[in-house]
Design an enzyme around this catalytic site. Structure first.
Site, PDB file in Angstrom:
ATOM      1  N   GLU A   1      40.801  15.667   7.663  1.00 35.57           N
ATOM      2  CA  GLU A   1      40.505  15.728   9.109  1.00 35.57           C
ATOM      3  C   GLU A   1      41.742  16.094   9.930  1.00 35.57           C
ATOM      4  O   GLU A   1      42.047  15.460  10.941  1.00 35.57           O
ATOM      5  CB  GLU A   1      39.893  14.418   9.591  1.00 35.57           C
ATOM      6  CG  GLU A   1      38.523  14.151   8.999  1.00 35.57           C
ATOM      7  CD  GLU A   1      37.825  12.922   9.566  1.00 35.57           C
ATOM      8  OE1 GLU A   1      38.443  12.183  10.371  1.00 35.57           O
ATOM      9  OE2 GLU A   1      36.665  12.687   9.200  1.00 35.57           O
TER      10      GLU A   1
ATOM     11  N   TYR B   1      28.844  12.068  10.960  1.00 39.25           N
ATOM     12  CA  TYR B   1      28.170  10.773  11.023  1.00 39.25           C
ATOM     13  C   TYR B   1      27.204  10.779  12.195  1.00 39.25           C
ATOM     14  O   TYR B   1      27.466  11.413  13.225  1.00 39.25           O
ATOM     15  CB  TYR B   1      29.184   9.639  11.198  1.00 39.25           C
ATOM     16  CG  TYR B   1      30.182   9.519  10.077  1.00 39.25           C
ATOM     17  CD1 TYR B   1      29.885   8.805   8.919  1.00 39.25           C
ATOM     18  CD2 TYR B   1      31.437  10.121  10.174  1.00 39.25           C
ATOM     19  CE1 TYR B   1      30.802   8.690   7.885  1.00 39.25           C
ATOM     20  CE2 TYR B   1      32.365  10.018   9.143  1.00 39.25           C
ATOM     21  CZ  TYR B   1      32.044   9.293   8.003  1.00 39.25           C
ATOM     22  OH  TYR B   1      32.967   9.198   6.986  1.00 39.25           O
TER      23      TYR B   1
ATOM     24  N   GLU C   1      32.176  13.811   3.673  1.00 48.03           N
ATOM     25  CA  GLU C   1      31.932  12.578   4.428  1.00 48.03           C
ATOM     26  C   GLU C   1      30.637  12.755   5.199  1.00 48.03           C
ATOM     27  O   GLU C   1      30.532  13.663   6.027  1.00 48.03           O
ATOM     28  CB  GLU C   1      33.077  12.251   5.400  1.00 48.03           C
ATOM     29  CG  GLU C   1      34.328  11.713   4.743  1.00 48.03           C
ATOM     30  CD  GLU C   1      35.334  11.172   5.753  1.00 48.03           C
ATOM     31  OE1 GLU C   1      34.903  10.607   6.795  1.00 48.03           O
ATOM     32  OE2 GLU C   1      36.542  11.310   5.501  1.00 48.03           O
TER      33      GLU C   1
ATOM     34  N   GLN D   1      30.801   5.271   3.046  1.00 44.35           N
ATOM     35  CA  GLN D   1      31.518   5.128   1.792  1.00 44.35           C
ATOM     36  C   GLN D   1      30.644   4.378   0.788  1.00 44.35           C
ATOM     37  O   GLN D   1      29.422   4.346   0.977  1.00 44.35           O
ATOM     38  CB  GLN D   1      32.844   4.440   2.047  1.00 44.35           C
ATOM     39  CG  GLN D   1      33.772   5.283   2.933  1.00 44.35           C
ATOM     40  CD  GLN D   1      35.167   4.708   3.070  1.00 44.35           C
ATOM     41  OE1 GLN D   1      35.608   3.855   2.314  1.00 44.35           O
ATOM     42  NE2 GLN D   1      35.891   5.178   4.079  1.00 44.35           N
TER      43      GLN D   1
END
Length: 505
Positions: free
Chosen positions: A174, A245, A293, A353
């Site tokens: 990131e 997310y 992710e 995770q």
């Protein structure tokens, strides 16, 4: 009148062979992921290495093929040398990303031993925040070189004779984010990642490298970040990363479940950007994607900020411990379907995770490990989503939400496992009020039968599982029938469905 949807799947409608690594996960030195998660030597279930066997068994059940490590934001100030060698001699460090105390009790060699125990490979990330080329090369030499050099001999001295042979490496994490320790501009990161990648492939030409993409679609530099950085890294990197997310912050379930549409748009945009750079460079190479992710994450945000600001430098504080409800499981299922639908370009993905930190598996310090609601769609996809993804031709009722228009009530994908001669249909009915009858034409597969129809459903969208009991668990139902190559299935409102077909023997 009951709503109806139609779907045709054909064994010749091939999207791609699914790389099993799209069912990967992620463990960062963050919160209780490592300490109190996978590792707790004083727990009743601990093995001779201090790893919790109850957690290990739950991870093995998921059959996770690859696990990203050690971060995440953590990696951008990670001194890998502190995490190897005699444990008693390892220094404690201030961990800047999450303002915690890192004891280095668990490090690279211990984690590698744990991944072998659960049957997974390691996806290793290098620190391109506070460190750079030489440190990445030293770490690679330590991990992968046979012996006879400074860092490979150091590994052997540490009791690890056989090289780890880690194949997949992330070039930082990131780096577009101003929250990142050592945040870089597009030009700075592109140049550093290129030179680091070139040097690493001189040491081990067989490794795969992941170039940092945008941290999410809301970044002001997206997708220019991808175009600019790939202009440097296109020929040395094998993948570009995506992170995303989602959350239901405004308590609008219909809009929340439509966010997988945004995920699909993200993948298509990054794919198009990669192909633009390919054309610009007149390259014969196709850049693949690593969605390393992804998850639902929003439940724990305010608590996390308070701990990091007002009570920092704790060892393994309880951070990012989202308690997932039933609607979260539905969105995770929808996101898994998106990954399968784009398996021609998405070759790796990591549910972020794995344990305690925004995770499908939770632990009690002096108690059991248990499964969150999101564990089940992840389990089903990993277990039955191995094979060839088939392009579904779907006609479904649609609806609008605050942020999205023409959202299909039924989202689905089919996977054909040639070795087992089985087909699995994954389907989510995201209509919150109505059951839908799905008819599916599977005549191209010949004489098949229904093996089972698995459903995850609940009347309460906000219900959660806990250590005291699991309210949300899958069940087998008698809601599908197959007659003359046509399946008729009743898909309950707000439900995750796994319909498995096999040869009629």
């Amino acid at each position: 009148m009951q709503k109806k949807a139609k779907m045709v799947i054909d064994k010749d409608f091939k999207i791609s062979e699914i790389d099993k690594r799209i069912y990967g996960s992620f463990i960062e030195h963050l919160g209780r992921a490592v300490y109190g998660g996978i590792y707790q030597p004083d727990h009743m279930s601990a093995d001779e290495n201090g790893f919790r066997k109850d957690v290990l068994e739950l991870v093995k059940e998921l059959d996770v093929p690859i696990i990203r490590y050690p971060g995440g934001n953590f990696v951008s100030n990670f001194f890998w040398e502190d995490s190897v060698g005699p444990v008693a001699e390892r220094p404690k460090r201030l961990e800047l990303a999450w303002r915690s105390l890192e004891t280095n009790e668990i490090g690279l060699n211990e984690f590698s031993k744990w991944t072998k125990a659960v049957g997974a490979e390691v996806m290793m990330a290098v620190n391109l925040g506070t460190r750079g080329i030489s440190d990445a090369c030293n770490l690679l030499e330590y991990c992968n070189h046979t012996g006879g050099t400074k860092y490979s001999d150091l590994r052997i001295k540490h009791g690890v004779k056989t090289p780890h042979k880690i194949k997949t490496w992330c070039l930082g994490n990131e780096m577009d984010g101003p929250w990142q320790i050592g945040h870089k501009t597009q030009e700075e990161y592109g140049r550093l990642a290129l030179e680091t990648g070139k040097a690493m492939k001189l040491i081990d030409p067989d490794i795969e490298l992941v170039s940092c993409g945008s941290s999410n679609t809301a970044m002001p530099t997206f997708p220019e970040w991808e175009a600019s950085t790939l202009d440097h890294t296109y020929e040395v990197a094998d993948f570009v990363s995506l992170h995303q997310y989602y959350g239901n912050r405004f308590n609008d379930t219909s809009n929340f479940l439509a966010q997988s549409v945004d995920m699909e748009h993200f993948i298509k945009t990054v794919t198009a950007t990669c192909d633009y750079i390919k054309a610009k460079k007149r390259s014969k190479k196709t850049m693949n994607l690593s969605f390393d992710e992804w998850n639902v994450w929003f439940h724990s945000n305010s608590d996390d900020e308070n701990i990091m600001k007002n009570d920092p430098w704790q060892k393994a504080p309880a951070l990012l411990e989202d308690m997932y409800n039933f609607e979260d499981a539905l969105l995770v299922g929808l996101m898994l379907i998106v990954l399968m639908k784009h398996s021609d370009r998405v070759k790796m993905a990591c549910l972020a995770q794995l344990v305690n930190v925004i995770a499908p598996i939770m632990t009690e310090e002096n108690g059991p490990a248990w499964k969150q609601t999101i564990y089940y769609p992840y389990l089903h996809a990993s277990k039955y989503g191995r094979g060839i993804a088939l392009e579904p031709v779907i006609s479904s009722p649609k609806h609008d939400t605050i942020d999205f228009t023409d959202v299909a009530d039924i989202e689905s994908i089919a996977v054909y496992n040639e070795e087992k001669d089985e087909v699995t249909i994954f389907a989510v009915n995201r209509n919150l009020k109505e059951d839908i009858e799905l008819t599916c034409d599977v005549r191209s597969f010949g004489d098949f039968k229904i093996i089972e129809h698995i459903v995850l459903e609940h009347e309460d969208m906000k219900i959660v599982n806990s250590a005291k009991g699991e309210a949300v668990t899958p069940k087998c139902v008698n809601r599908s029938e197959l007659v003359d190559g046509i399946i008729t299935s009743a898909l309950g409102k707000a439900s995750w469905n796994v319909i498995r077909l096999g040869k009629n023997k």
